[in-house]
Design an enzyme around this catalytic site. Structure first.
Site, PDB file in Angstrom:
ATOM      1  N   GLU A 190       0.834  -1.209   0.000  1.00  0.00           N
ATOM      2  CA  GLU A 190       0.000   0.000   0.000  1.00  0.00           C
ATOM      3  C   GLU A 190       0.867   1.256   0.000  1.00  0.00           C
ATOM      4  O   GLU A 190       0.612   2.210   0.733  1.00  0.00           O
ATOM      5  CB  GLU A 190      -0.962  -0.031   1.190  1.00  0.00           C
ATOM      6  CG  GLU A 190      -1.948  -1.193   1.088  1.00  0.00           C
ATOM      7  CD  GLU A 190      -2.896  -1.298   2.277  1.00  0.00           C
ATOM      8  OE1 GLU A 190      -2.652  -0.629   3.303  1.00  0.00           O
ATOM      9  OE2 GLU A 190      -3.879  -2.046   2.176  1.00  0.00           O
ATOM     10  N   GLU A 194      -6.850  -7.652  -1.006  1.00  0.00           N
ATOM     11  CA  GLU A 194      -7.370  -7.676   0.367  1.00  0.00           C
ATOM     12  C   GLU A 194      -8.876  -7.470   0.317  1.00  0.00           C
ATOM     13  O   GLU A 194      -9.355  -6.338   0.249  1.00  0.00           O
ATOM     14  CB  GLU A 194      -6.708  -6.607   1.238  1.00  0.00           C
ATOM     15  CG  GLU A 194      -5.250  -6.873   1.551  1.00  0.00           C
ATOM     16  CD  GLU A 194      -4.681  -5.945   2.620  1.00  0.00           C
ATOM     17  OE1 GLU A 194      -5.440  -5.081   3.130  1.00  0.00           O
ATOM     18  OE2 GLU A 194      -3.483  -6.076   2.943  1.00  0.00           O
TER      19      GLU A 194
END
Length: 600
Positions: free
Chosen positions: A181, A256
């Site tokens: 991320e 995710e």
């Protein structure tokens, strides 16, 4: 005709979900993942070896497979394997990543490897080793030379452990993630490319992927050409279209997909709606997208491994010890109603889902008689002198406790301000407890009363509660991070007592009397078991502290909740006598404890 094409594609994906022994070729097509040249859909469940006792790794992997998954995703927590510069541990207890990968292979499960160096994961410091913070001007997740030198060492050592498990070498690791991320943090693609170069130069030659939130700026800053794009999360067609537009010509998947969520101290248990989750999974299945459940099983933040969040300069939200996450497989490894609902849905798309393994036994433990044993103040090491307070990391300490002591000269009462207390501080004047300060929201001032002592003695006991693991405030040293002032006057000439609260420190605690005017008390007890099973130690009679069972640190408890029970696996118990030690910051009276079968 359209129905026939859809049926053929779905059939290909269904067939490709079986794991076959032997060497395979995994590659990135223009839109699909390819296994031996055929479209392959990844249905992954994430778990973290560092949060699960090694004895239960196989069971949790089997549970994941029985929900319809064909892949295991896992974080490798760098700081779980290198606590001191150059001293690596990939063999002890739940640090043996090679064994975990081998079990995945034996259970015919593919692997997505998420090695960081930064991972987030609600883990202390996002997986980065806290020794980095000993360098005053360190910069993280960028081309800082000190940081990159440590990263390069880590990549080299981990590569040696995982290389033989790559699909390119006949193993089961399909892809490796670059960072995590990154688009939520920075925009240095040179840094990402440098990391990629570190891995490839160490023989990591599988396809790679990045993972970012489905927003334009995150995907632009965090992705790299030629790497698969992971979305955290990908829940509708717009997310996938955006990713394909930002980084065309590579597969896009939901890296995710969240069946649950994290919980901080002082909050209610996070319990997301299952109806919307099932709708999202149905979309992913119907559209033949690959996806990863984050997490399918959370496990436990044993010891001092829980992290914290912060989205402003004065905010601080430490994570609870349990990483149950309201996941389909709960902390103790049991299938939840969410698990059965997801299994039922996935089974409509995937053939031959195996039977669910038998649950791990759990038990109640009758009341354990606890006795007051000792005081922190009777077990202080030799002090280190310092003109100004310094953080834990400057003394080679990750978390635990630290005592800061000085004499008051000049101002001797009034407004005492700690700048900044990381994270929970108890103030004592002439050995008497005055007040507490919790870092969150910036209320760092207490009133010191007047005394008749000529030169009053000030003591500040500070507990570190987890390094921030996400976003812009990760330079998060513990203890007193700047200075202490009294009515604006900077207090000088300190004695500092590092208290790491590691296994060595706790086993050397000597019995002593407890001064009821103070806080910081050790309690101990013993209990006999005719047999072992998992249990949860109920700490609802205590206030704030941590628990060791047979030398194993179960983690923190805190009366603010929501967690009042700490998970203790059967492998940490033994037939016959067992010993439990409790350290409580606020409670001075011994209270008996019990073990319960469940968290609630």
């Amino acid at each position: 005709m359209i129905k026939k094409i859809v049926f053929v594609l779905v059939s290909l994906f269904m067939l490709s979900n079986s794991y076959a022994q032997g060497k395979h070729v995994f590659s990135l097509g223009k839109n699909d993942f390819l296994l031996d040249g055929k479209p392959f859909r990844i249905i992954s469940g994430e778990m973290h070896p560092g949060r699960i006792p090694k004895e239960y790794w196989r069971h949790r992997i089997q549970m994941t497979k029985a929900m319809g998954c064909n892949t295991i995703a896992l974080y490798v927590f760098w700081n779980h394997h290198e606590t001191e510069p150059g001293k690596f541990d990939f063999t002890s207890e739940n640090r043996n990543i090679g064994d975990f990968l081998k079990i995945c292979e034996e259970e015919k499960m593919w692997v997505l490897l998420r090695p960081g160096p930064y991972v987030c994961g609600e883990w202390d410091f996002g997986g980065l080793p806290s020794y980095l913070l000993k360098t005053p001007d360190i910069k993280l997740r960028c081309m800082d030379s000190t940081y990159l030198s440590a990263v390069k060492r880590y990549v080299s050592r981990l590569s040696a452990v995982v290389k033989s498990h790559l699909v390119t070498n006949g193993g089961n690791i399909l892809m490796v993630q670059i960072e995590n991320e990154y688009g939520s943090f920075g925009n240095d693609r040179t840094y990402l490319e440098t990391l990629h170069g570190y891995w490839t130069s160490n023989g990591i030659n599988t396809p790679f992927y990045t993972a970012d939130g489905p927003t334009p700026y995150m995907l632009e800053a965090g992705s790299l050409p030629g790497m698969a794009v992971g979305l955290d999360s990908g829940g509708d067609p717009r997310d996938f279209n955006l990713a394909a537009k930002t980084n065309p010509g590579v597969p896009v998947f939901s890296s995710e997909t969240y069946p649950g969520w994290l919980t901080h101290w002082g909050e209610k248990w996070a319990k997301p709606d299952t109806t919307s989750l099932l709708k999202e999974i149905k979309f992913l299945l119907d559209s033949s997208h690959s996806f990863n459940f984050y997490v399918i099983h959370g496990g436990t933040n044993f010891g001092f491994t829980a992290g914290a969040n912060s989205f402003s300069a004065t905010q601080y939200q430490p994570d609870i010890t349990s990483y149950d996450y309201d996941a389909p497989i709960n902390e103790q490894g049991r299938a939840t109603p969410k698990y059965y609902a997801l299994r039922n849905l996935i089974s409509k798309y995937i053939k031959d889902v195996p039977a669910i393994p038998a649950p791990i036994p759990a038990m109640n433990i009758p009341e354990i008689r606890m006795q007051t044993y000792s005081s922190l103040w009777s077990n202080l090491p030799a002090p280190v002198k310092s003109a100004q307070p310094k953080p834990f990391e400057y003394y080679g300490q990750n978390q635990g406790m630290m005592v800061y002591k000085t004499k008051l000269i000049g101002h001797k009462s009034g407004k005492l301000t700690i700048t900044e207390p990381h994270d929970y501080a108890l103030i004592f004047l002439n050995g008497k407890f005055i007040d507490t300060i919790f870092r969150d929201r910036g209320k760092w001032t207490v009133n010191l009363p007047k005394t008749d002592v000529a030169n009053p003695e000030l003591e500040i006991l500070v507990e570190g509660m987890g390094h921030i693991n996400f976003a812009q405030f990760m330079i998060d040293r513990k203890g007193i991070t700047d200075r202490v002032t009294l009515n604006g006057m900077t207090l000088m000439n300190w004695e500092i007592y590092p208290l790491p609260f590691n296994e060595k420190y706790v086993t050397q605690i000597k019995s002593s009397a407890v001064d009821t005017a103070r806080r910081g008390t050790f309690f101990q007890g013993s209990f006999n078991l005719p047999q072992t099973a998992d249990t949860y130690i109920d700490m609802s009679q205590y206030k704030k502290g941590m628990v060791w069972v047979n030398g194993h640190n179960l983690g923190r408890y805190w009366y603010v909740g929501p967690q009042q029970r700490l998970y203790c696996p059967a492998s940490w118990l033994k037939k016959g006598e067992n010993k439990v030690v409790v350290f409580d910051l606020l409670e001075n009276q011994a209270k008996n404890i019990i073990g319960k079968e469940t968290m609630e």
